[in-house]
Motif scaffolding. Sequence first.
Motif, PDB file in Angstrom:
ATOM      1  N   GLY A  81      -8.369 -23.916 -16.575  1.00 26.20           N
ATOM      2  CA  GLY A  81      -9.806 -24.032 -16.441  1.00 26.20           C
ATOM      3  C   GLY A  81     -10.442 -22.905 -15.660  1.00 26.20           C
ATOM      4  N   THR A  82      -9.679 -21.828 -15.407  1.00 28.10           N
ATOM      5  CA  THR A  82     -10.206 -20.669 -14.684  1.00 28.10           C
ATOM      6  C   THR A  82     -10.214 -19.443 -15.593  1.00 28.10           C
ATOM      7  OG1 THR A  82      -8.045 -19.951 -13.870  1.00 28.10           O
ATOM      8  CG2 THR A  82      -9.244 -21.567 -12.539  1.00 28.10           C
ATOM      9  N   VAL A  83     -10.815 -18.367 -15.113  1.00 24.23           N
ATOM     10  CA  VAL A  83     -10.831 -17.106 -15.871  1.00 24.23           C
ATOM     11  C   VAL A  83      -9.409 -16.573 -16.031  1.00 24.23           C
ATOM     12  CG1 VAL A  83     -11.573 -14.698 -15.808  1.00 24.23           C
ATOM     13  CG2 VAL A  83     -13.207 -16.501 -15.248  1.00 24.23           C
ATOM     14  N   SER A  84      -8.573 -16.693 -14.989  1.00 25.16           N
ATOM     15  CA  SER A  84      -7.171 -16.254 -15.103  1.00 25.16           C
ATOM     16  C   SER A  84      -6.463 -16.976 -16.236  1.00 25.16           C
ATOM     17  CB  SER A  84      -6.420 -16.506 -13.789  1.00 25.16           C
ATOM     18  OG  SER A  84      -6.797 -15.596 -12.803  1.00 25.16           O
ATOM     19  N   TRP A  85      -6.674 -18.273 -16.316  1.00 25.37           N
ATOM     20  CA  TRP A  85      -6.057 -19.065 -17.393  1.00 25.37           C
ATOM     21  C   TRP A  85      -6.534 -18.591 -18.753  1.00 25.37           C
ATOM     22  CZ3 TRP A  85      -8.346 -22.179 -21.083  1.00 25.37           C
ATOM     23  CH2 TRP A  85      -7.479 -22.989 -21.824  1.00 25.37           C
ATOM     24  N   LEU A  86      -7.829 -18.335 -18.884  1.00 25.85           N
ATOM     25  CA  LEU A  86      -8.379 -17.899 -20.169  1.00 25.85           C
ATOM     26  C   LEU A  86      -7.830 -16.535 -20.554  1.00 25.85           C
ATOM     27  CD1 LEU A  86     -10.358 -18.737 -22.396  1.00 25.85           C
ATOM     28  CD2 LEU A  86     -12.130 -17.422 -21.213  1.00 25.85           C
ATOM     29  N   ILE A  87      -7.658 -15.636 -19.578  1.00 26.37           N
ATOM     30  CA  ILE A  87      -7.085 -14.316 -19.859  1.00 26.37           C
ATOM     31  C   ILE A  87      -5.661 -14.465 -20.388  1.00 26.37           C
ATOM     32  CG2 ILE A  87      -6.237 -12.193 -18.778  1.00 26.37           C
ATOM     33  CD1 ILE A  87      -8.710 -12.263 -16.970  1.00 26.37           C
ATOM     34  N   ARG A  88      -4.870 -15.358 -19.788  1.00 23.04           N
ATOM     35  CA  ARG A  88      -3.505 -15.560 -20.256  1.00 23.04           C
ATOM     36  C   ARG A  88      -3.471 -16.124 -21.669  1.00 23.04           C
ATOM     37  NH1 ARG A  88      -2.486 -16.977 -14.892  1.00 23.04           N
ATOM     38  NH2 ARG A  88      -2.799 -19.184 -15.314  1.00 23.04           N
ATOM     39  N   GLN A  89      -4.380 -17.050 -21.947  1.00 18.03           N
ATOM     40  CA  GLN A  89      -4.440 -17.605 -23.304  1.00 18.03           C
ATOM     41  C   GLN A  89      -4.784 -16.508 -24.313  1.00 18.03           C
ATOM     42  OE1 GLN A  89      -3.417 -20.859 -23.574  1.00 18.03           O
ATOM     43  NE2 GLN A  89      -3.163 -20.509 -21.371  1.00 18.03           N
ATOM     44  N   TYR A  90      -5.719 -15.658 -23.956  1.00 13.78           N
ATOM     45  CA  TYR A  90      -6.123 -14.556 -24.836  1.00 13.78           C
ATOM     46  C   TYR A  90      -4.960 -13.598 -25.074  1.00 13.78           C
ATOM     47  CZ  TYR A  90      -8.347 -10.141 -26.192  1.00 13.78           C
ATOM     48  OH  TYR A  90      -8.667  -8.964 -26.819  1.00 13.78           O
ATOM     49  N   CYS A  91      -4.218 -13.283 -24.005  1.00 10.66           N
ATOM     50  CA  CYS A  91      -3.103 -12.338 -24.128  1.00 10.66           C
ATOM     51  C   CYS A  91      -1.899 -12.934 -24.856  1.00 10.66           C
ATOM     52  CB  CYS A  91      -2.683 -11.829 -22.746  1.00 10.66           C
ATOM     53  SG  CYS A  91      -3.912 -10.763 -21.961  1.00 10.66           S
ATOM     54  N   ASP A  92      -1.899 -14.246 -25.053  1.00 13.03           N
ATOM     55  CA  ASP A  92      -0.857 -14.908 -25.859  1.00 13.03           C
ATOM     56  C   ASP A  92      -1.301 -15.101 -27.307  1.00 13.03           C
ATOM     57  OD1 ASP A  92       1.048 -15.134 -23.884  1.00 13.03           O
ATOM     58  OD2 ASP A  92       0.367 -17.111 -23.211  1.00 13.03           O
ATOM     59  N   SER A  93      -2.549 -14.701 -27.619  1.00 14.18           N
ATOM     60  CA  SER A  93      -3.104 -14.950 -28.945  1.00 14.18           C
ATOM     61  C   SER A  93      -2.687 -13.871 -29.942  1.00 14.18           C
ATOM     62  CB  SER A  93      -4.635 -14.993 -28.874  1.00 14.18           C
ATOM     63  OG  SER A  93      -5.168 -13.694 -28.607  1.00 14.18           O
ATOM     64  N   GLN A  94      -2.802 -14.194 -31.226  1.00 10.37           N
ATOM     65  CA  GLN A  94      -2.509 -13.225 -32.276  1.00 10.37           C
ATOM     66  C   GLN A  94      -3.525 -12.080 -32.269  1.00 10.37           C
ATOM     67  OE1 GLN A  94       0.123 -12.911 -34.381  1.00 10.37           O
ATOM     68  NE2 GLN A  94       0.955 -14.519 -33.069  1.00 10.37           N
ATOM     69  N   GLN A  95      -4.758 -12.385 -31.879  1.00  7.15           N
ATOM     70  CA  GLN A  95      -5.781 -11.342 -31.815  1.00  7.15           C
ATOM     71  C   GLN A  95      -5.369 -10.239 -30.860  1.00  7.15           C
ATOM     72  OE1 GLN A  95      -9.820 -12.762 -31.494  1.00  7.15           O
ATOM     73  NE2 GLN A  95     -10.474 -10.954 -30.371  1.00  7.15           N
ATOM     74  N   TRP A  96      -4.731 -10.605 -29.750  1.00  3.48           N
ATOM     75  CA  TRP A  96      -4.253  -9.618 -28.777  1.00  3.48           C
ATOM     76  C   TRP A  96      -2.981  -8.944 -29.276  1.00  3.48           C
ATOM     77  CZ3 TRP A  96      -5.381  -7.181 -24.244  1.00  3.48           C
ATOM     78  CH2 TRP A  96      -4.321  -6.652 -23.507  1.00  3.48           C
ATOM     79  N   LYS A  97      -2.065  -9.708 -29.798  1.00  3.48           N
ATOM     80  CA  LYS A  97      -0.766  -9.177 -30.187  1.00  3.48           C
ATOM     81  C   LYS A  97      -0.843  -8.198 -31.349  1.00  3.48           C
ATOM     82  CE  LYS A  97       1.783 -13.195 -28.487  1.00  3.48           C
ATOM     83  NZ  LYS A  97       2.591 -14.391 -28.857  1.00  3.48           N
ATOM     84  N   LYS A  98      -1.877  -8.318 -32.192  1.00  6.21           N
ATOM     85  CA  LYS A  98      -1.983  -7.414 -33.330  1.00  6.21           C
ATOM     86  C   LYS A  98      -2.584  -6.057 -32.948  1.00  6.21           C
ATOM     87  CE  LYS A  98      -6.531  -8.866 -35.082  1.00  6.21           C
ATOM     88  NZ  LYS A  98      -7.233  -9.508 -36.207  1.00  6.21           N
ATOM     89  N   LEU A  99      -3.049  -5.933 -31.700  1.00  4.22           N
ATOM     90  CA  LEU A  99      -3.576  -4.655 -31.243  1.00  4.22           C
ATOM     91  C   LEU A  99      -2.446  -3.655 -31.050  1.00  4.22           C
ATOM     92  CD1 LEU A  99      -6.087  -5.878 -28.495  1.00  4.22           C
ATOM     93  CD2 LEU A  99      -6.636  -5.172 -30.832  1.00  4.22           C
ATOM     94  N   ALA A 100      -2.767  -2.376 -31.153  1.00  6.02           N
ATOM     95  CA  ALA A 100      -1.775  -1.335 -30.923  1.00  6.02           C
ATOM     96  C   ALA A 100      -1.279  -1.410 -29.483  1.00  6.02           C
ATOM     97  CB  ALA A 100      -2.379   0.040 -31.207  1.00  6.02           C
ATOM     98  N   GLU A 101      -0.038  -0.984 -29.269  1.00  2.00           N
ATOM     99  CA  GLU A 101       0.548  -1.057 -27.927  1.00  2.00           C
ATOM    100  C   GLU A 101      -0.283  -0.293 -26.907  1.00  2.00           C
ATOM    101  OE1 GLU A 101       4.751   0.011 -25.598  1.00  2.00           O
ATOM    102  OE2 GLU A 101       4.600   0.164 -27.788  1.00  2.00           O
ATOM    103  N   SER A 102      -0.774   0.894 -27.302  1.00  2.00           N
ATOM    104  CA  SER A 102      -1.579   1.689 -26.385  1.00  2.00           C
ATOM    105  C   SER A 102      -2.878   0.973 -26.024  1.00  2.00           C
ATOM    106  CB  SER A 102      -1.902   3.050 -27.011  1.00  2.00           C
ATOM    107  OG  SER A 102      -2.597   2.892 -28.243  1.00  2.00           O
ATOM    108  N   THR A 103      -3.463   0.263 -27.006  1.00  2.00           N
ATOM    109  CA  THR A 103      -4.692  -0.491 -26.745  1.00  2.00           C
ATOM    110  C   THR A 103      -4.422  -1.646 -25.798  1.00  2.00           C
ATOM    111  OG1 THR A 103      -5.495   0.069 -28.962  1.00  2.00           O
ATOM    112  CG2 THR A 103      -6.603  -1.733 -27.829  1.00  2.00           C
ATOM    113  N   ARG A 104      -3.275  -2.314 -25.970  1.00  2.00           N
ATOM    114  CA  ARG A 104      -2.927  -3.422 -25.073  1.00  2.00           C
ATOM    115  C   ARG A 104      -2.671  -2.925 -23.652  1.00  2.00           C
ATOM    116  NH1 ARG A 104       0.476  -5.056 -29.384  1.00  2.00           N
ATOM    117  NH2 ARG A 104       2.296  -4.442 -28.163  1.00  2.00           N
ATOM    118  N   THR A 105      -2.068  -1.752 -23.523  1.00  2.00           N
ATOM    119  CA  THR A 105      -1.793  -1.200 -22.199  1.00  2.00           C
ATOM    120  C   THR A 105      -3.089  -0.947 -21.439  1.00  2.00           C
ATOM    121  OG1 THR A 105       0.251  -0.140 -22.963  1.00  2.00           O
ATOM    122  CG2 THR A 105      -0.733   0.713 -20.942  1.00  2.00           C
ATOM    123  N   ILE A 106      -4.054  -0.314 -22.110  1.00  2.00           N
ATOM    124  CA  ILE A 106      -5.350  -0.059 -21.485  1.00  2.00           C
ATOM    125  C   ILE A 106      -6.075  -1.367 -21.204  1.00  2.00           C
ATOM    126  CG2 ILE A 106      -7.618   1.011 -21.820  1.00  2.00           C
ATOM    127  CD1 ILE A 106      -6.196   3.113 -23.553  1.00  2.00           C
ATOM    128  N   GLY A 107      -6.009  -2.293 -22.168  1.00  2.00           N
ATOM    129  CA  GLY A 107      -6.666  -3.580 -22.000  1.00  2.00           C
ATOM    130  C   GLY A 107      -6.099  -4.376 -20.833  1.00  2.00           C
TER     131      GLY A 107
END
Length: 365
Positions: A81-107
């Motif tokens: 229920g916090t922003v940290s939790w939401l960030i972790r959910q986003y980083c576990d999502s397919q939308q995040w995982k399909k990004l290029a590795e370099s884009t994920r590093t910067i993100g």
Amino acid sequence: MIAGPAFSTVPTNPSRNGRRAMRVKLKGVNTVTHTAADGSTSKYYYHRASGKRLTGEPGSAEFLASFEEAGRAVAQERSAGTVSWLIRQYCDSQQWKKLAESTRTIGRFNLNGVEAKWGTTLLKHVDDRRSRALFLKWHDQLAETQPRAADNKLAALARVFSWGYNRGHLIHNPIATFERAYGNSRAELIWLPNHVAAFEAVANAEMQLSLLLALHTGQRQGDLLRLPWSAYDGEAISLRQGKGGRKVWIPCTDALRVALDAAPRRAITMLTKPDGTPWTKNAFHNAWKSAFTLTRITDDLHFHDLRGTAVTMLSEAGCTPQEIATITGHTLASVNKILELYLARTRALAQSAIVKLNAHRRNAK
């Protein structure tokens, strides 16, 4: 049953004879000794905060991994229920995982900065309409000394909020739009014919081929540096883009086909150093920068600007936005945005428009 502390073997500082190990007490572990009816005993280990039973024997890699996993699970539960939790959910999502590795590093770098400031903020407070003013104030404070970093961090947070809104974790995205602080817009920076001629006049064969590939395919630098000869069948180039994974098929222009047919095939990849070895990202950047310096071009042009230039060239040639998107791999919305920003810098369409206007007036008489 008897409860007591658990010990684990962990490495200390290395010595000349290798790494020493010592037994230390692991905080947060309960040891339970069970005595069976026949008098035999067994020991079980539990993560104190979660109550989860740990696997393996103390000191083993399995035990330490089990302990750390239980700790992460507790941290996630506590931050729900916090922003940290939401960030972790986003980083576990397919939308995040399909990004290029370099884009994920910067993100990830930008999201770490976001989490340090807003990680404990409850999502119900994010949903409060008054939260927008707080996020924008933070952005403005960062922008006083680091305008570009401020934009990147708020944009990263906005993407997380957008993802959370689409999945029902938020009622709205309070920073769906915001005014950027970094004013160095590259909206009108494209390679004009005089820029291309100046570069080709001083660049070596390897740099000239990279320029031609970028202009005639509209692909990103990373995709071009990885592009193998097997992607070229003598007529067209096929590739799957690293960012987004979109597959594109690009018929070659006559000029590009002639250049590729004449180029030496010294490695798996089309683009190589003069000695035939593949480029690394840094090596190519330095070689490109050295060649560009020799051109004495005063405009602040980058290799990435060739991608937008390719879009404008295709448009000037009469291609529709849909046709352009199939070549470059942009979305249709991105193509239209690029054309809106870049075409003001070119003259070909303006001249074409006047020719059509003149012809219309003559026919109207």
